[in-house]
Design a protein around this motif. Structure first.
Motif, PDB file in Angstrom:
ATOM      1  N   ASP A   1      -3.430  10.075  -0.169  1.00  0.00           N
ATOM      2  CA  ASP A   1      -2.348   9.103  -0.003  1.00  0.00           C
ATOM      3  C   ASP A   1      -1.040   9.891   0.090  1.00  0.00           C
ATOM      4  O   ASP A   1      -0.748  10.720  -0.788  1.00  0.00           O
ATOM      5  N   ALA A   2      -0.286   9.663   1.150  1.00  0.00           N
ATOM      6  CA  ALA A   2       0.918  10.463   1.403  1.00  0.00           C
ATOM      7  C   ALA A   2       1.928  10.347   0.263  1.00  0.00           C
ATOM      8  O   ALA A   2       2.566  11.345  -0.115  1.00  0.00           O
TER       9      ALA A   2
ATOM     10  N   SER B   1       7.457  -0.724  -9.650  1.00  0.00           N
ATOM     11  CA  SER B   1       6.056  -1.106  -9.840  1.00  0.00           C
ATOM     12  C   SER B   1       5.125  -0.254  -8.984  1.00  0.00           C
ATOM     13  O   SER B   1       4.034   0.112  -9.416  1.00  0.00           O
TER      14      SER B   1
ATOM     15  N   PHE C   1       2.238   2.297 -10.337  1.00  0.00           N
ATOM     16  CA  PHE C   1       0.856   2.237  -9.856  1.00  0.00           C
ATOM     17  C   PHE C   1       0.352   3.636  -9.452  1.00  0.00           C
ATOM     18  O   PHE C   1      -0.725   4.063  -9.852  1.00  0.00           O
TER      19      PHE C   1
ATOM     20  N   LYS D   1      -0.166   5.916 -12.441  1.00  0.00           N
ATOM     21  CA  LYS D   1      -1.377   5.552 -13.181  1.00  0.00           C
ATOM     22  C   LYS D   1      -2.602   6.197 -12.521  1.00  0.00           C
ATOM     23  O   LYS D   1      -3.474   6.750 -13.183  1.00  0.00           O
TER      24      LYS D   1
ATOM     25  N   GLN E   1       1.053   6.061   8.222  1.00  0.00           N
ATOM     26  CA  GLN E   1       1.578   7.213   7.473  1.00  0.00           C
ATOM     27  C   GLN E   1       0.651   7.623   6.320  1.00  0.00           C
ATOM     28  O   GLN E   1       1.051   8.395   5.451  1.00  0.00           O
ATOM     29  N   GLU E   2      -0.555   7.087   6.315  1.00  0.00           N
ATOM     30  CA  GLU E   2      -1.533   7.382   5.249  1.00  0.00           C
ATOM     31  C   GLU E   2      -1.027   6.933   3.869  1.00  0.00           C
ATOM     32  O   GLU E   2      -1.234   7.600   2.870  1.00  0.00           O
ATOM     33  N   LYS E   3      -0.304   5.813   3.861  1.00  0.00           N
ATOM     34  CA  LYS E   3       0.141   5.250   2.585  1.00  0.00           C
ATOM     35  C   LYS E   3      -0.579   3.910   2.399  1.00  0.00           C
ATOM     36  O   LYS E   3       0.025   2.839   2.447  1.00  0.00           O
TER      37      LYS E   3
ATOM     38  N   ASP F   1      -2.188   2.297  -0.077  1.00  0.00           N
ATOM     39  CA  ASP F   1      -1.927   1.353  -1.174  1.00  0.00           C
ATOM     40  C   ASP F   1      -0.612   0.609  -0.949  1.00  0.00           C
ATOM     41  O   ASP F   1      -0.528  -0.599  -1.178  1.00  0.00           O
ATOM     42  N   GLU F   2       0.401   1.356  -0.493  1.00  0.00           N
ATOM     43  CA  GLU F   2       1.691   0.685  -0.240  1.00  0.00           C
ATOM     44  C   GLU F   2       1.576  -0.311   0.916  1.00  0.00           C
ATOM     45  O   GLU F   2       2.263  -1.333   0.937  1.00  0.00           O
TER      46      GLU F   2
ATOM     47  N   PHE G   1       0.412  -3.467  -0.548  1.00  0.00           N
ATOM     48  CA  PHE G   1       1.489  -4.180  -1.250  1.00  0.00           C
ATOM     49  C   PHE G   1       2.424  -4.868  -0.254  1.00  0.00           C
ATOM     50  O   PHE G   1       2.926  -5.961  -0.504  1.00  0.00           O
TER      51      PHE G   1
ATOM     52  N   ASP H   1      -5.231  -3.947 -18.225  1.00  0.00           N
ATOM     53  CA  ASP H   1      -4.719  -2.619 -17.849  1.00  0.00           C
ATOM     54  C   ASP H   1      -5.167  -2.247 -16.428  1.00  0.00           C
ATOM     55  O   ASP H   1      -5.558  -1.112 -16.159  1.00  0.00           O
TER      56      ASP H   1
ATOM     57  N   ALA I   1      -4.021  -1.434 -13.072  1.00  0.00           N
ATOM     58  CA  ALA I   1      -2.772  -0.981 -12.446  1.00  0.00           C
ATOM     59  C   ALA I   1      -2.540  -1.618 -11.072  1.00  0.00           C
ATOM     60  O   ALA I   1      -1.416  -2.002 -10.744  1.00  0.00           O
ATOM     61  N   LYS I   2      -3.587  -1.695 -10.277  1.00  0.00           N
ATOM     62  CA  LYS I   2      -3.410  -2.244  -8.925  1.00  0.00           C
ATOM     63  C   LYS I   2      -3.048  -3.722  -8.973  1.00  0.00           C
ATOM     64  O   LYS I   2      -2.143  -4.175  -8.273  1.00  0.00           O
TER      65      LYS I   2
ATOM     66  N   CYS J   1       0.489  -4.260 -10.047  1.00  0.00           N
ATOM     67  CA  CYS J   1       1.433  -4.003  -8.956  1.00  0.00           C
ATOM     68  C   CYS J   1       1.423  -5.153  -7.938  1.00  0.00           C
ATOM     69  O   CYS J   1       2.475  -5.564  -7.445  1.00  0.00           O
TER      70      CYS J   1
ATOM     71  N   GLU K   1       3.240  -8.139  -9.528  1.00  0.00           N
ATOM     72  CA  GLU K   1       4.692  -7.875  -9.593  1.00  0.00           C
ATOM     73  C   GLU K   1       5.314  -7.976  -8.211  1.00  0.00           C
ATOM     74  O   GLU K   1       6.420  -8.508  -8.051  1.00  0.00           O
ATOM     75  N   THR K   2       4.605  -7.482  -7.218  1.00  0.00           N
ATOM     76  CA  THR K   2       5.097  -7.561  -5.831  1.00  0.00           C
ATOM     77  C   THR K   2       5.260  -9.019  -5.407  1.00  0.00           C
ATOM     78  O   THR K   2       6.271  -9.399  -4.791  1.00  0.00           O
TER      79      THR K   2
ATOM     80  N   GLU L   1       8.276 -10.482  -7.139  1.00  0.00           N
ATOM     81  CA  GLU L   1       9.528  -9.974  -6.553  1.00  0.00           C
ATOM     82  C   GLU L   1       9.854 -10.725  -5.264  1.00  0.00           C
ATOM     83  O   GLU L   1      10.991 -11.141  -5.041  1.00  0.00           O
TER      84      GLU L   1
END
Lengths: 184, 110
Positions: free
Chosen positions: A15-16, A44, A48, A51, B25-27, B29-30, B33, B82, B84-85, B88, B91-92, B95
């Motif tokens: 992940d970048a 947040s 994440f 973690k 961009q290989e992101k 998880d983001e 979100f 607990d 984490a994902k 997030c 929370e997203t 928001e």
């Protein structure tokens, strides 16, 4: 390193943003808020990622009053790629052994009814498993007269001649002057 | 009100584009979100559309309150587990919901 742990590390690093976090922490430990600001992440989202990095053992954290300070776990991040990969041989061998044993059990369950052999397998691989099972009735190195050996095999399956001949041709038994010995 | 719905739809499209960019961009998880955030705007646009047709625009505020309660409870549950994902994600959503509420309150229709 354990294969599972290595996989967790590689997954985490694919992940970048997490690579950016690692790169930033290489320059020194940092507060969570500062990391989020530098990398353009929401609190947040940063939380994440941290973690995940902590779970993979790549990052450590400590509380300083209201803030969390993150640092690289040097013991892991200084590992070379070949340390992470390992040779993988033991895991693969264990898996192969497990599959082989499962197959062996399946064949024995199909062809045996208790101590009796229901039929002689046609397929060589299955027949070999069956012959080895029958050979367990003989003590390795002990000399057996033909009649005694045949009686033991006949108690398992009536066609003792075929089974005896097959065990010799497969190298499980040796025959010399009408006497038989199970090969160790 | 049409302008408000249009703005929500535009935000939905922009966030979906952002998710695609993040994936490139290989992101990954983001990107997830961003998609979650985009979905909140889409849901709110749909709900507002229904409220307009029903002639009950203030009802939109009550729907926002309901989302707030439900997603807040989901966030609490994720914290207890607990996860984490999930934390997030919730929370997203909250928001994005807060942003929608601010825009709605600016219309003065509550």
């Amino acid at each position: 390193m354990e294969r599972e742990k290595a996989i967790r590390i590689f997954k985490c690093l694919s992940d970048a943003s997490r690579l950016n976090i690692i790169a930033t922490l290489q320059k020194g430990e940092a507060y969570g808020e500062l990391l989020a600001e530098r990398l353009g992440l929401s609190a947040s989202t940063l939380s994440f990622h941290m973690k995940k990095l902590e779970e993979a053992g790549l990052v450590t954290s400590r509380k300083e009053q209201y803030y969390t300070v993150y640092a690289l776990a040097e013991a892991v991040t200084q590992l070379r790629l070949c340390d992470l990969l390992g040779d993988g041989s033991s895991a693969e061998e264990d898996e192969a052994r497990r599959r082989e044993e499962a197959y062996r059990q399946k064949v024995l369950e199909s062809f045996f009814d208790g101590d009796r052999l229901k039929s002689i397998p046609v397929q060589r691989k299955k027949k070999l498993i069956v012959l080895q099972k029958i050979a367990e009735n003989f003590t390795p190195g002990k000399v057996y007269e033909e009649a005694a050996l045949s009686d033991i095999i006949e108690a398992i399956h009536p066609d003792y001649c075929t089974l005896r001949r097959d065990m010799i041709s497969e190298g499980i038994l040796t025959r010399e002057n009408g006497k038989y010995v199970r090969v160790k | 009100m049409e302008e408000f719905i249009k703005a929500l739809r535009e935000q939905h499209a922009a966030l979906n584009q952002q998710a695609a960019d993040l994936r490139a961009q290989e992101k990954g998880d983001e990107a997830v979100f961003s998609t979650v955030r985009a979905n909140v705007y889409d849901i709110c646009a749909t709900v507002m559309n229904v409220q307009v047709k029903k002639g009950d625009v203030p009802g939109f505020g009550r729907m926002l309150d309901r989302f707030q309660r439900e997603w807040g409870a989901a966030l609490d549950a994720a914290k207890r587990q607990d996860n984490a994902k999930k934390i997030c994600v919730e929370e997203t959503k909250l928001e994005a919901l807060a942003d929608v509420r601010t825009r709605f309150e600016e219309l003065g229709c509550e």
